[in-house]
Structures are given as structure tokens and as C-alpha cells.
Design an enzyme around this catalytic site. Structure first.
Site, short mmCIF file in Angstrom:
data_model
loop_
_atom_site.label_atom_id
_atom_site.label_comp_id
_atom_site.label_asym_id
_atom_site.label_seq_id
_atom_site.Cartn_x
_atom_site.Cartn_y
_atom_site.Cartn_z
N SER A 166 -9.30 26.12 -1.38
CA SER A 166 -9.56 24.68 -1.21
C SER A 166 -10.74 24.50 -0.27
O SER A 166 -11.02 25.35 0.59
CB SER A 166 -8.33 24.01 -0.62
N TYR A 222 -1.93 23.95 5.77
CA TYR A 222 -2.64 24.16 4.51
C TYR A 222 -4.06 24.65 4.78
O TYR A 222 -4.53 25.61 4.15
CB TYR A 222 -2.67 22.86 3.71
#
Length: 305
Positions: A166, A222
Site C-alpha cells: 500500500s 497497517y
């Protein structure tokens, strides 16, 4: 005649995962679509088969279950004798949307920058338990899957590992300059040190010391999990010169994981991981792709787009 290539995709039953399976199969690759949930995985595979892609088969795989991983390795070994492409797509977000409507109204994930941390307490929550699970899945489980399939990948003439990462894994989001540079210095980084950094983060996360010690403040686990996955990708590329190992940010995709926010479709999001899986033998290894373009692991400006 060269052997037909086969690929295994984790988290392949929905979202970007199922589109990756479709695009690989459309390129003539035999695809093993895996998912934790067997019924959903079977359903996704059957839909692909009905659409004409008979070269997609299903196998159950829970990446957090070592016995499930072992069974999947045995399945691939028995059925194909080798593995050419491993796409690590399965992952956890580590957050709870308290007010989904407000989250979407404010721009979705674009707002999850540290300057807005104080504005997000009633919109997004990050419980420690979910953060711990996020790191366990996105980093440790992905690492276990990868290393379990290495022997079969080494039997391939053109092995590829693609880690779906990501833009939130960019080291830009870290505020501890020493740690940022340490993670960027791949010549001296080790897997043992990555483990130590993760434990440091979890201690600070539990003790509410994220800001004090320069960690990301929003979607913290994350961001850390994907930064560690990026670092691991680079280490693996150095360790296995006969395997092309890269990581890809698929883009901000409108999918279930993003609460249906985003800029691009699942089909468009799958293009980057598929491109990396099908790179020619003279392609890069240990690289980071933002969709289909190479990008730095440490940006000087906010990398979100």
C-alpha cells in the site's frame, strides 16, 4: 515447449484478488485461487470457470494457519510440481469504521493522515487487538506463506513473488528519522531487526506512545505492517537472486476493504500486481511499484494518490 506457468493468489475470492486471478488466467496462466472461506472461494472460482476461464482452480488457504499453508504447499507440489508465481494479496486493515457515512463524506482514506488524527476519534478506531492481528497477518503470515513456497518457486524457470502492499507502507509516514533511515538502509537491515522494530511498535501502541516515539498515528498498524512487508520484499530479492520479488501498491481501489471508497475499479487495481507477476526475466527485483510505475520506498512528499 515450455511448461505452462502456474500462479497461486492468496485472498483470491473477492476484491482485487479475484480480478488478479481473472487477469492472470486470461493471460494463459493456470491459477490457484485461494481463500480462507471455502464456500466463497468455490463460488468465485465457479464464476470464473463459467465465464470461460477453466484454468482457475480453488484451494482453501488460511494464511494464519500453518497447517493450512502446509496442505496448500502439498497440493501445489502434487498437482503442478512447481510454482511460478506467488501473489500475496490477503491482508487485514486493522481498523473499525465507527461512522462509515462520515468516513466516506470526509474523503475516505485520503483523510487518514496524522495531521487529522485528533479529528478521527469518532470516525475510525484502532483497537490494539486488531492492530496486533493486522501485523500478524500482513507481515508474519505473508512471510510464512512465502518461505513455505520457496522450494517450489525455486523449481520454476521464471519465479515471481508479488507482495500487494500500500501507499501507506511508504516510509514517509514515519516521523522517527533514525528509524526511517534504518528501514531504508537495506544493506544493513535484517529480518531479526524487523522483528525487533515490530515489537517496539506494539509496545508503544499498547502504551499509547505512538506520537512520542515517531510512529504513524492513523491506521498505524497497517502502515507499519506494509512498511515491514516492503522491507522484507527487498531482503528476499537480495537473498534469492533466481526469484523476482517485488511489491505493488494497486492504487486506491473501490472495494469492500476500503468501504467502497477509492479512485479506481478493482479491475484497474489488479493491473499492477499482474504486471509485476508477468515481468520479463530482465525486469527489476526488490522494487516498489505504484500501480504499474516504479516508485521510491521513501517519498519526500505525501505519496497518497
Amino acid at each position: 515447449m515450455e511448461d505452462k506457468r502456474c500462479a497461486l493468489v492468496t485472498g483470491g475470492n473477492r476484491g482485487i484478488g479475484v480480478k488478479i486471478c481473472r487477469q492472470l488466467a486470461s493471460n494463459g496462466v493456470d491459477v490457484i485461487l485461494t481463500s480462507r472461506n471455502e464456500s466463497r472461494g468455490v463460488e468465485a472460482t465457479e464464476k470464473l470457470n463459467i465465464s470461460g476461464l477453466r484454468n482457475v482452480i480453488f484451494h482453501q488457504l488460511d494464511i494464519n494457519d500453518p497447517s493450512s499453508i502446509a496442505l496448500s504447499v502439498k497440493f501445489v507440489e502434487t498437482r503442478f510440481g512447481k510454482l511460478d508465481i506467488l501473489i500475496n494479496n490477503a491482508g487485514e486493515l486493522g481498523v473499525i469504521f465507527i461512522d462509515d457515512k462520515e468516513f466516506k463524506a470526509r474523503g475516505g482514506f485520503v483523510q487518514l493522515v496524522d495531521e487529522n488524527a485528533h479529528l478521527l476519534t469518532n470516525i475510525v478506531k484502532e483497537p490494539y487487538q486488531l492492530g496486533e492481528k493486522c501485523l500478524k497477518t500482513n507481515y508474519y503470515a505473508t512471510k510464512t506463506v512465502t518461505e513455505s513456497f520457496i522450494p517450489l518457486l525455486q523449481l520454476s524457470k521464471s519465479a515471481r513473488i508479488v507482495n500487494v502492499t500500500s501507499v501507506f507502507g511508504d516510509l514517509y509516514w514515519f516521523h522517527n528519522e533514525k528509524l526511517k533511515q534504518e528501514l531504508h538502509d537495506i544493506d544493513n537491515l535484517t529480518e531479526g531487526r524487523i522483528d525487533e522494530i515490530i515489537q517496539m511498535f506494539l509496545m508503544d501502541f499498547k502504551a499509547a506512545n505512538l506520537q512520542k516515539n515517531g510512529w504513524p498515528l492513523t491506521t498505524s498498524a497497517y502502515k507499519v505492517s506494509k512498511a515491514m512487508l516492503n522491507a522484507y520484499t527487498r531482503l528476499m530479492a537480495r537473498k534469492y537472486e533466481n526469484i523476482m520479488v517485488n511489491c505493488v501498491h494497486p492504487g486506491y481501489v473501490i472495494t469492500e476493504m476500503t468501504s467502497q471508497t477509492g479512485f479506481i475499479t478493482e479491475e484497474e487495481g489488479a493491473k499492477g500486481p499482474v504486471m509485476a507477476a508477468l515481468l520479463p526475466d530482465n525486469g527489476p527485483s526488490g522494487a516498489y511499484f505504484d500501480r504499474t510505475q516504479m516508485a521510491p520506498f521513501l517519498s519526500t512528499d505525501a505519496p497518497f494518490k
